[in-house]
Design a protein around this motif. Structure first.
Motif, PDB file in Angstrom:
ATOM      1  N   THR A 101     -18.677  89.459  39.216  1.00  0.00           N
ATOM      2  CA  THR A 101     -17.418  89.591  38.482  1.00  0.00           C
ATOM      3  C   THR A 101     -16.574  88.326  38.647  1.00  0.00           C
ATOM      4  N   MET A 102     -16.517  87.815  39.863  1.00  0.00           N
ATOM      5  CA  MET A 102     -15.759  86.593  40.127  1.00  0.00           C
ATOM      6  C   MET A 102     -16.337  85.419  39.330  1.00  0.00           C
ATOM      7  N   ALA A 103     -17.652  85.330  39.266  1.00  0.00           N
ATOM      8  CA  ALA A 103     -18.297  84.242  38.523  1.00  0.00           C
ATOM      9  C   ALA A 103     -17.991  84.335  37.035  1.00  0.00           C
ATOM     10  N   GLN A 104     -17.985  85.542  36.493  1.00  0.00           N
ATOM     11  CA  GLN A 104     -17.667  85.699  35.074  1.00  0.00           C
ATOM     12  C   GLN A 104     -16.240  85.243  34.789  1.00  0.00           C
ATOM     13  N   GLU A 119      -9.870 100.875  32.182  1.00  0.00           N
ATOM     14  CA  GLU A 119      -8.433 100.811  32.463  1.00  0.00           C
ATOM     15  C   GLU A 119      -8.131 100.168  33.809  1.00  0.00           C
ATOM     16  N   ALA A 120      -9.175  99.820  34.546  1.00  0.00           N
ATOM     17  CA  ALA A 120      -8.986  99.301  35.907  1.00  0.00           C
ATOM     18  C   ALA A 120      -8.853  97.786  35.927  1.00  0.00           C
ATOM     19  N   LYS A 121      -7.878  97.323  36.692  1.00  0.00           N
ATOM     20  CA  LYS A 121      -7.743  95.899  36.974  1.00  0.00           C
ATOM     21  C   LYS A 121      -8.710  95.616  38.118  1.00  0.00           C
ATOM     22  N   VAL A 122      -9.737  94.792  37.865  1.00  0.00           N
ATOM     23  CA  VAL A 122     -10.785  94.604  38.865  1.00  0.00           C
ATOM     24  C   VAL A 122     -10.564  93.401  39.774  1.00  0.00           C
ATOM     25  N   SER A 144     -10.668  96.695  42.222  1.00  0.00           N
ATOM     26  CA  SER A 144     -11.419  97.879  41.790  1.00  0.00           C
ATOM     27  C   SER A 144     -12.827  97.440  41.448  1.00  0.00           C
ATOM     28  N   PRO A 145     -13.797  98.322  41.677  1.00  0.00           N
ATOM     29  CA  PRO A 145     -15.165  97.939  41.338  1.00  0.00           C
ATOM     30  C   PRO A 145     -15.419  98.046  39.827  1.00  0.00           C
ATOM     31  N   VAL A 146     -16.403  97.295  39.382  1.00  0.00           N
ATOM     32  CA  VAL A 146     -16.889  97.432  38.013  1.00  0.00           C
ATOM     33  C   VAL A 146     -18.025  98.448  38.081  1.00  0.00           C
ATOM     34  N   VAL A 147     -17.765  99.637  37.571  1.00  0.00           N
ATOM     35  CA  VAL A 147     -18.747 100.726  37.613  1.00  0.00           C
ATOM     36  C   VAL A 147     -19.710 100.543  36.441  1.00  0.00           C
ATOM     37  N   VAL A 157      -2.132  75.439  37.030  1.00  0.00           N
ATOM     38  CA  VAL A 157      -2.513  76.684  37.694  1.00  0.00           C
ATOM     39  C   VAL A 157      -2.693  77.731  36.616  1.00  0.00           C
ATOM     40  N   VAL A 158      -3.805  78.448  36.695  1.00  0.00           N
ATOM     41  CA  VAL A 158      -4.124  79.497  35.735  1.00  0.00           C
ATOM     42  C   VAL A 158      -4.180  80.834  36.463  1.00  0.00           C
ATOM     43  N   ALA A 159      -3.402  81.807  35.984  1.00  0.00           N
ATOM     44  CA  ALA A 159      -3.492  83.185  36.484  1.00  0.00           C
ATOM     45  C   ALA A 159      -4.536  83.888  35.625  1.00  0.00           C
ATOM     46  N   ILE A 160      -5.512  84.489  36.277  1.00  0.00           N
ATOM     47  CA  ILE A 160      -6.640  85.113  35.588  1.00  0.00           C
ATOM     48  C   ILE A 160      -6.473  86.624  35.606  1.00  0.00           C
ATOM     49  N   THR A 161      -6.783  87.257  34.483  1.00  0.00           N
ATOM     50  CA  THR A 161      -6.805  88.715  34.420  1.00  0.00           C
ATOM     51  C   THR A 161      -8.239  89.168  34.182  1.00  0.00           C
ATOM     52  N   ALA A 162      -8.628  90.247  34.838  1.00  0.00           N
ATOM     53  CA  ALA A 162      -9.963  90.813  34.650  1.00  0.00           C
ATOM     54  C   ALA A 162      -9.846  92.327  34.752  1.00  0.00           C
TER      55      ALA A 162
END
Length: 145
Positions: free
Chosen positions: A66-69, A131-134, A93-96, A122-127
């Protein structure tokens, strides 16, 4: 993911600039391939029986996948992986990943939150997955031309 056609330039970037959002699909086969590449064969990433026995809702994606993506969205935006100076996240949160042909979707985007000296931003990343913020506190520092 479509590669960018022109690398962003420091003098053209403003605080608030949005990175193009990308959605990644993660299927069970991807987890098997990632396990082989990373050497992380923890059973929570491929065995539903083990994952649910330890309290997870189902098999989960590797956090580093997930971090790599998320990092890929940033490096694709800047056009040069060598321009990534700092990168850090917290897993929230995990990616189920269900056992079906659909898999799980991870939506990744970002926004420039600060401009620094030396052409650094600086870039703030959202993932998010469902509905979960992972990822939380996900930030990257990049150098632009």
């Amino acid at each position: 993911m479509t590669p960018i056609t022109q690398q962003p330039r420091y003098d053209e970037i403003a605080i608030g600039t949005e990175l193009p959002e990308h959605t990644f699909t993660v299927r069970r086969g991807d987890l098997v391939r990632y396990a082989g590449a990373s050497g992380d064969f923890n059973e929570i990433h491929w065995s539903e029986r083990v994952a649910t026995a330890v309290g997870l809702p189902n098999v989960i994606a590797h956090g580093m996948l997930t971090m790599a993506q998320a990092g890929r969205v940033v490096t694709d935006w800047i056009g040069d992986p060598g321009g990534l100076l700092e990168y850090g996240v917290r897993f929230s949160s995990p990616v189920v990943v269900p056992d079906d042909d659909q898999g799980a979707e991870v939506r990744v985007g970002g926004r420039v939150t600060e401009k620094r000296d030396n052409n650094e931003v600086v870039v703030a990343i959202t993932a998010n997955s469902g509905e979960a913020k992972v990822l939380t506190r996900a930030t990257a520092v990049v150098r632009l031309p």
